[in-house]
Motif scaffolding. Structure first.
Motif, PDB file in Angstrom:
ATOM      1  N   PHE A 136      26.276 -28.807 -27.242  1.00 34.23           N
ATOM      2  CA  PHE A 136      25.942 -29.519 -26.001  1.00 34.23           C
ATOM      3  C   PHE A 136      24.466 -29.346 -25.658  1.00 34.23           C
ATOM      4  CE2 PHE A 136      30.558 -29.405 -24.927  1.00 34.23           C
ATOM      5  CZ  PHE A 136      30.718 -30.749 -24.646  1.00 34.23           C
ATOM      6  N   GLU A 137      23.963 -28.139 -25.818  1.00 38.70           N
ATOM      7  CA  GLU A 137      22.560 -27.868 -25.493  1.00 38.70           C
ATOM      8  C   GLU A 137      21.623 -28.716 -26.347  1.00 38.70           C
ATOM      9  OE1 GLU A 137      22.484 -23.686 -26.204  1.00 38.70           O
ATOM     10  OE2 GLU A 137      23.699 -23.231 -24.446  1.00 38.70           O
ATOM     11  N   SER A 138      21.913 -28.816 -27.621  1.00 38.97           N
ATOM     12  CA  SER A 138      21.076 -29.573 -28.540  1.00 38.97           C
ATOM     13  C   SER A 138      21.150 -31.069 -28.275  1.00 38.97           C
ATOM     14  CB  SER A 138      21.496 -29.270 -29.984  1.00 38.97           C
ATOM     15  OG  SER A 138      20.708 -29.995 -30.887  1.00 38.97           O
ATOM     16  N   LEU A 139      22.302 -31.512 -27.807  1.00 40.23           N
ATOM     17  CA  LEU A 139      22.492 -32.938 -27.541  1.00 40.23           C
ATOM     18  C   LEU A 139      21.509 -33.467 -26.497  1.00 40.23           C
ATOM     19  CD1 LEU A 139      24.145 -35.495 -28.065  1.00 40.23           C
ATOM     20  CD2 LEU A 139      25.810 -34.656 -26.387  1.00 40.23           C
ATOM     21  N   ILE A 140      21.105 -32.634 -25.580  1.00 41.20           N
ATOM     22  CA  ILE A 140      20.188 -33.065 -24.521  1.00 41.20           C
ATOM     23  C   ILE A 140      18.869 -33.557 -25.104  1.00 41.20           C
ATOM     24  CG2 ILE A 140      18.847 -32.285 -22.522  1.00 41.20           C
ATOM     25  CD1 ILE A 140      21.220 -30.304 -21.999  1.00 41.20           C
ATOM     26  N   ILE A 141      18.244 -32.746 -25.934  1.00 41.03           N
ATOM     27  CA  ILE A 141      16.949 -33.141 -26.479  1.00 41.03           C
ATOM     28  C   ILE A 141      17.091 -34.303 -27.457  1.00 41.03           C
ATOM     29  CG2 ILE A 141      16.896 -31.451 -28.361  1.00 41.03           C
ATOM     30  CD1 ILE A 141      13.857 -31.196 -27.732  1.00 41.03           C
ATOM     31  N   TYR A 142      18.213 -34.342 -28.182  1.00 37.92           N
ATOM     32  CA  TYR A 142      18.404 -35.457 -29.102  1.00 37.92           C
ATOM     33  C   TYR A 142      18.605 -36.755 -28.323  1.00 37.92           C
ATOM     34  CZ  TYR A 142      19.790 -38.162 -33.128  1.00 37.92           C
ATOM     35  OH  TYR A 142      19.844 -39.109 -34.105  1.00 37.92           O
ATOM     36  N   GLY A 143      19.328 -36.687 -27.239  1.00 37.95           N
ATOM     37  CA  GLY A 143      19.514 -37.869 -26.400  1.00 37.95           C
ATOM     38  C   GLY A 143      18.190 -38.399 -25.862  1.00 37.95           C
TER      39      GLY A 143
END
Length: 128
Positions: A59-66
């Motif tokens: 979930f944490e990584s998804l933020i920057i990828y989004g």
């Protein structure tokens, strides 16, 4: 552009797919406690604790990828390099979870770095 859209879809699914090993570990810890799952998750050790950490980090990584996907689409800079970075991000995130489950900490940290560099590079390339 299809690769960017599909990679965004897969990236959005990864945290939920990463929950499966957590649920398995919780089941082995006396059955899945659906009334208080977070309390039960705090009691996980070993594989279960690593699976939970991989799930949360997804979930944490998804933020920057989004953000990287949004910038790329907003600036209309979808090219071969951006697409390769998108695929590399997805591959690195899958490997990250696998390496976390296996407790291969050095390999896990290495692919984590790749999964950070990919979206940052996408943003920078879109700005250029």
């Amino acid at each position: 552009m299809d690769i960017i859209i599909y990679s965004a879809f897969i990236a959005a699914l990864l945290p939920f797919i990463a929950k499966a090993p957590v649920a398995i570990a919780m089941q082995r810890l006396g059955g899945y406690d659906n009334r208080h799952p977070r309390d039960q998750q705090q009691r996980l050790t070993g594989f279960g604790a690593r699976a939970l950490a991989a799930h949360q980090n997804s979930f944490e990584s998804l933020i920057i990828y989004g953000i990287a996907i949004g910038v790329t689409l907003a600036t209309n800079t979808v090219g071969t390099t951006i697409q390769v970075l998108a695929v590399a991000y997805i591959v690195s995130r899958v490997l990250y979870c696998i390496f976390y489950y296996l407790d291969w900490h050095f390999a896990r940290s290495s692919v984590w770095l790749i999964s950070l560099i990919c979206p940052l590079s996408m943003i920078l390339l879109s700005a250029m």
